[in-house]
Write a protein that holds these residues in place. Structure first.
Motif, PDB file in Angstrom:
ATOM      1  N   PRO A  26     192.973  -9.237 119.010  1.00 46.01           N
ATOM      2  CA  PRO A  26     194.035 -10.251 118.952  1.00 46.01           C
ATOM      3  C   PRO A  26     195.425  -9.720 119.308  1.00 46.01           C
ATOM      4  O   PRO A  26     196.256 -10.462 119.834  1.00 46.01           O
ATOM      5  N   VAL A  27     195.699  -8.449 119.024  1.00 42.30           N
ATOM      6  CA  VAL A  27     197.025  -7.886 119.337  1.00 42.30           C
ATOM      7  C   VAL A  27     197.198  -7.814 120.850  1.00 42.30           C
ATOM      8  O   VAL A  27     198.217  -8.259 121.397  1.00 42.30           O
ATOM      9  N   LEU A  28     196.198  -7.273 121.532  1.00 40.39           N
ATOM     10  CA  LEU A  28     196.273  -7.190 122.988  1.00 40.39           C
ATOM     11  C   LEU A  28     196.314  -8.585 123.606  1.00 40.39           C
ATOM     12  O   LEU A  28     196.990  -8.818 124.611  1.00 40.39           O
ATOM     13  N   ARG A  29     195.620  -9.523 122.983  1.00 36.91           N
ATOM     14  CA  ARG A  29     195.630 -10.906 123.487  1.00 36.91           C
ATOM     15  C   ARG A  29     197.033 -11.502 123.410  1.00 36.91           C
ATOM     16  O   ARG A  29     197.472 -12.203 124.337  1.00 36.91           O
ATOM     17  N   SER A  30     197.764 -11.215 122.341  1.00 39.21           N
ATOM     18  CA  SER A  30     199.131 -11.742 122.223  1.00 39.21           C
ATOM     19  C   SER A  30     200.056 -11.097 123.250  1.00 39.21           C
ATOM     20  O   SER A  30     200.955 -11.747 123.800  1.00 39.21           O
ATOM     21  N   ILE A  31     199.835  -9.810 123.534  1.00 38.42           N
ATOM     22  CA  ILE A  31     200.622  -9.131 124.566  1.00 38.42           C
ATOM     23  C   ILE A  31     200.288  -9.695 125.941  1.00 38.42           C
ATOM     24  O   ILE A  31     201.182  -9.903 126.780  1.00 38.42           O
ATOM     25  N   HIS A  32     199.012  -9.954 126.165  1.00 42.33           N
ATOM     26  CA  HIS A  32     198.578 -10.565 127.439  1.00 42.33           C
ATOM     27  C   HIS A  32     199.314 -11.883 127.678  1.00 42.33           C
ATOM     28  O   HIS A  32     199.810 -12.149 128.788  1.00 42.33           O
ATOM     29  N   PHE A 356     195.048   0.140 122.856  1.00 43.52           N
ATOM     30  CA  PHE A 356     195.404  -0.404 124.161  1.00 43.52           C
ATOM     31  C   PHE A 356     196.636  -1.297 124.101  1.00 43.52           C
ATOM     32  O   PHE A 356     197.312  -1.496 125.110  1.00 43.52           O
ATOM     33  N   ALA A 357     196.961  -1.806 122.917  1.00 42.78           N
ATOM     34  CA  ALA A 357     198.263  -2.443 122.752  1.00 42.78           C
ATOM     35  C   ALA A 357     199.360  -1.409 122.962  1.00 42.78           C
ATOM     36  O   ALA A 357     200.382  -1.678 123.611  1.00 42.78           O
ATOM     37  N   ASN A 358     199.149  -0.203 122.427  1.00 41.33           N
ATOM     38  CA  ASN A 358     200.091   0.891 122.669  1.00 41.33           C
ATOM     39  C   ASN A 358     200.194   1.217 124.155  1.00 41.33           C
ATOM     40  O   ASN A 358     201.296   1.424 124.682  1.00 41.33           O
ATOM     41  N   GLN A 359     199.076   1.258 124.841  1.00 43.67           N
ATOM     42  CA  GLN A 359     199.100   1.551 126.275  1.00 43.67           C
ATOM     43  C   GLN A 359     199.925   0.504 127.032  1.00 43.67           C
ATOM     44  O   GLN A 359     200.769   0.840 127.871  1.00 43.67           O
ATOM     45  N   ALA A 360     199.676  -0.759 126.734  1.00 43.04           N
ATOM     46  CA  ALA A 360     200.381  -1.839 127.439  1.00 43.04           C
ATOM     47  C   ALA A 360     201.880  -1.795 127.157  1.00 43.04           C
ATOM     48  O   ALA A 360     202.705  -1.874 128.083  1.00 43.04           O
ATOM     49  N   LEU A 361     202.258  -1.667 125.889  1.00 45.05           N
ATOM     50  CA  LEU A 361     203.675  -1.697 125.529  1.00 45.05           C
ATOM     51  C   LEU A 361     204.401  -0.425 125.955  1.00 45.05           C
ATOM     52  O   LEU A 361     205.585  -0.469 126.314  1.00 45.05           O
ATOM     53  N   CYS A 362     203.702   0.711 125.942  1.00 44.36           N
ATOM     54  CA  CYS A 362     204.330   1.954 126.403  1.00 44.36           C
ATOM     55  C   CYS A 362     204.509   1.946 127.917  1.00 44.36           C
ATOM     56  O   CYS A 362     205.475   2.521 128.441  1.00 44.36           O
ATOM     57  N   ALA A 389     201.446  -2.542 114.290  1.00 45.53           N
ATOM     58  CA  ALA A 389     200.895  -2.633 112.934  1.00 45.53           C
ATOM     59  C   ALA A 389     201.129  -4.013 112.333  1.00 45.53           C
ATOM     60  O   ALA A 389     200.241  -4.597 111.697  1.00 45.53           O
ATOM     61  N   LYS A 390     202.330  -4.556 112.554  1.00 48.68           N
ATOM     62  CA  LYS A 390     202.628  -5.896 112.034  1.00 48.68           C
ATOM     63  C   LYS A 390     201.740  -6.947 112.682  1.00 48.68           C
ATOM     64  O   LYS A 390     201.222  -7.856 112.011  1.00 48.68           O
ATOM     65  N   LEU A 391     201.569  -6.848 113.995  1.00 48.87           N
ATOM     66  CA  LEU A 391     200.727  -7.814 114.698  1.00 48.87           C
ATOM     67  C   LEU A 391     199.272  -7.719 114.232  1.00 48.87           C
ATOM     68  O   LEU A 391     198.593  -8.738 114.077  1.00 48.87           O
ATOM     69  N   LYS A 392     198.814  -6.502 113.988  1.00 51.16           N
ATOM     70  CA  LYS A 392     197.426  -6.327 113.535  1.00 51.16           C
ATOM     71  C   LYS A 392     197.234  -6.904 112.144  1.00 51.16           C
ATOM     72  O   LYS A 392     196.238  -7.593 111.870  1.00 51.16           O
ATOM     73  N   LEU A 393     198.182  -6.638 111.247  1.00 47.88           N
ATOM     74  CA  LEU A 393     198.092  -7.215 109.900  1.00 47.88           C
ATOM     75  C   LEU A 393     198.095  -8.735 109.941  1.00 47.88           C
ATOM     76  O   LEU A 393     197.324  -9.388 109.233  1.00 47.88           O
ATOM     77  N   ALA A 394     198.962  -9.291 110.768  1.00 47.33           N
ATOM     78  CA  ALA A 394     199.032 -10.751 110.887  1.00 47.33           C
ATOM     79  C   ALA A 394     197.713 -11.324 111.382  1.00 47.33           C
ATOM     80  O   ALA A 394     197.266 -12.375 110.909  1.00 47.33           O
ATOM     81  N   SER A 395     197.077 -10.625 112.323  1.00 49.51           N
ATOM     82  CA  SER A 395     195.793 -11.115 112.853  1.00 49.51           C
ATOM     83  C   SER A 395     194.690 -11.058 111.801  1.00 49.51           C
ATOM     84  O   SER A 395     193.686 -11.763 111.903  1.00 49.51           O
ATOM     85  N   MET A 396     194.881 -10.206 110.779  1.00 49.14           N
ATOM     86  CA  MET A 396     193.904 -10.068 109.692  1.00 49.14           C
ATOM     87  C   MET A 396     194.288 -10.907 108.475  1.00 49.14           C
ATOM     88  O   MET A 396     193.666 -10.795 107.424  1.00 49.14           O
ATOM     89  N   ASN A 397     195.351 -11.715 108.628  1.00 47.90           N
ATOM     90  CA  ASN A 397     195.841 -12.569 107.539  1.00 47.90           C
ATOM     91  C   ASN A 397     196.249 -11.759 106.310  1.00 47.90           C
ATOM     92  O   ASN A 397     195.991 -12.145 105.170  1.00 47.90           O
ATOM     93  N   VAL A 398     196.881 -10.611 106.570  1.00 47.90           N
ATOM     94  CA  VAL A 398     197.351  -9.744 105.494  1.00 47.90           C
ATOM     95  C   VAL A 398     198.871  -9.794 105.453  1.00 47.90           C
ATOM     96  O   VAL A 398     199.542  -9.558 106.466  1.00 47.90           O
TER      97      VAL A 398
END
Length: 418
Positions: A26-32, A356-362, A389-398
């Motif tokens: 989901p994180v990479l999907r939001s970046i996409h 891969f979110a790191n790869q895209a944003l870097c 990390a924030k995006l990943k937590l949000a995708s996990m409803n945390v």
């Protein structure tokens, strides 16, 4: 369009598998989605030397959505998923040069093909692409803006290049991001390595002696998972701090010369050469199983084992039997290459989502800021790491707490004490 894949007819199967993996990214999907709207990589040519897997496909699609022209080659001869490579070519019009099981000459020919569009950005997993640029393709260096590096082995090589003053452009060490190594290296490598060993051998881990060589984040992950399946885990290390940590984590720690006598399974994860050598093979049990989950196939001295063997055969897929003069048999998995990708499917997509979110944003960061960077290896900017990390937590409803104004003021004050 140039490409070299095993069979374009595998594209439909690959497309379905890519879709399956993407559901857990989901994180990479939001970046996409943002990249598709903003096109931050418009006009950027990227050469990516990565494991060609379903997760890598999602990264490639994201980079292309951002406006980049992407070419991909394999970072390991046995890690390519041929159906994924076919799908990227047929369904995404992304040039791919990768075939599972390719020989060394083909491997480097594919690297050169990935460099065929004179890239601005390199994206590496092990630094073979960067090494090729600095040795055989130096005429392309002038056009390089910067790069990223995915794995521990590659970062070690690149820092050595920087220290010696030979690195010719800035590179961001994606592996150093907390949202990469704490999760990808530990949980991803742990699960996928054990998966590869079990798929290749169908042997029971419970009750076995399982030797893990190297107690970095990858070694920690493998030790954790092997222990969880009932193995008696032994750690070998050269670093006293890591060895002490392994002892405190409840594992036996001993030199390889002692571990070689008692181990049933051996897995190297050091990034160094000849961790398991002739003198170790000489004392192993009959039926010992040896594999590697470090980046390159140099951690096991396969030449020494071959010279000791009186016979050898492939007894199962990805399992080669070496019979020694005294009748003992040593089994090597996946030609000593990354067992989690040779015999299994690599890391689960949910952890590669962060890597891969790191790869895209870097990559986006490098395109925007390359003129301010020196020819050295940089850590991932903290704002990128925390944002993922924030995006990943949000995708996990945390949800997590936030500092109150009072707490924030206290943390930034030197006047307040007890």
């Amino acid at each position: 369009m140039e490409f070299d894949v095993k069979d374009p007819g595998l594209a439909e199967k690959g497309k379905l598998r890519i879709e399956w993996a993407a559901q857990s990214m989901p994180v990479l999907r939001s970046i996409h989605k943002r990249f598709a709207a903003e096109k931050p990589l418009q006009g950027t040519r990227i050469a990516a030397c990565l494991h060609v897997t379903t997760e890598t496909a999602s990264l490639a699609q994201t980079l292309k959505a951002g406006g980049a022209e992407v070419r991909i080659c394999a970072s390991n001869p046995l890690s390519t998923q041929d159906d994924v490579a076919a799908s990227l070519v047929v369904n995404d019009s992304i040039p791919v040069f990768a075939i599972k099981g390719e020989d060394k000459d083909t491997y480097y020919r594919h690297i050169n093909s990935a460099l065929g569009h004179s890239p601005h950005i390199t994206m590496d997993d092990g630094a073979d692409l960067v090494s090729t640029l600095h040795s055989d393709r130096r005429e392309l260096l002038q056009g390089i803006l910067g790069g990223t590096e995915e794995t521990t082995t590659g970062v070690i090589r690149l820092r050595s290049m920087a220290d010696k003053g030979v690195l010719q452009y800035p590179i961001i060490a994606v592996n150093d991001a907390s949202t990469k190594h704490l999760f990808d290296n530990r949980y991803g490598t742990g699960q996928s390595t054990v998966d590869g060993i079990v798929r290749a051998t169908n042997r029971l881990l419970a009750g076995s002696g399982f030797v893990v060589s190297g107690y970095g984040w990858c070694g920690r992950g493998v030790a954790m998972r092997a222990s969880g399946m009932g193995a008696k885990v032994i750690i070998t290390e050269v670093d006293p701090l890591r060895a002490l940590e392994a002892v405190m984590d409840g594992y036996q720690v001993m030199p390889m010369e002692q571990a070689a006598v008692v181990g049933d399974f051996f897995c190297t994860l050091t990034g160094d050469i000849h961790v398991i050598r002739r003198e170790h093979f000489a004392v192993m049990k009959d039926g010992a199983i040896v594999c590697n989950s470090g980046h390159f196939n140099v951690e096991i001295d396969l030449d020494a084992l071959a010279s000791m063997a009186v016979a050898r055969r492939e007894i199962r897929d990805f399992v080669e039997e070496f019979k020694l003069a005294d009748g003992r048999r040593v089994y090597v998995l996946g030609e000593g290459r990354l067992i989690n990708l040779a015999a299994a499917e690599g890391h689960p997509s949910s952890v590669m989502d962060m890597s891969f979110a790191n790869q895209a944003l870097c990559t986006e960061h490098m395109v925007k800021h390359h003129t301010t960077l020196k020819k050295q290896v940089y850590r991932v900017p903290m704002e990128i790491d925390k944002n993922i990390a924030k995006l990943k937590l949000a995708s996990m409803n945390v949800d997590i707490d936030t500092l109150t104004p009072e707490q924030d003021a206290y943390l930034h004050s030197w006047e307040m004490g007890t």
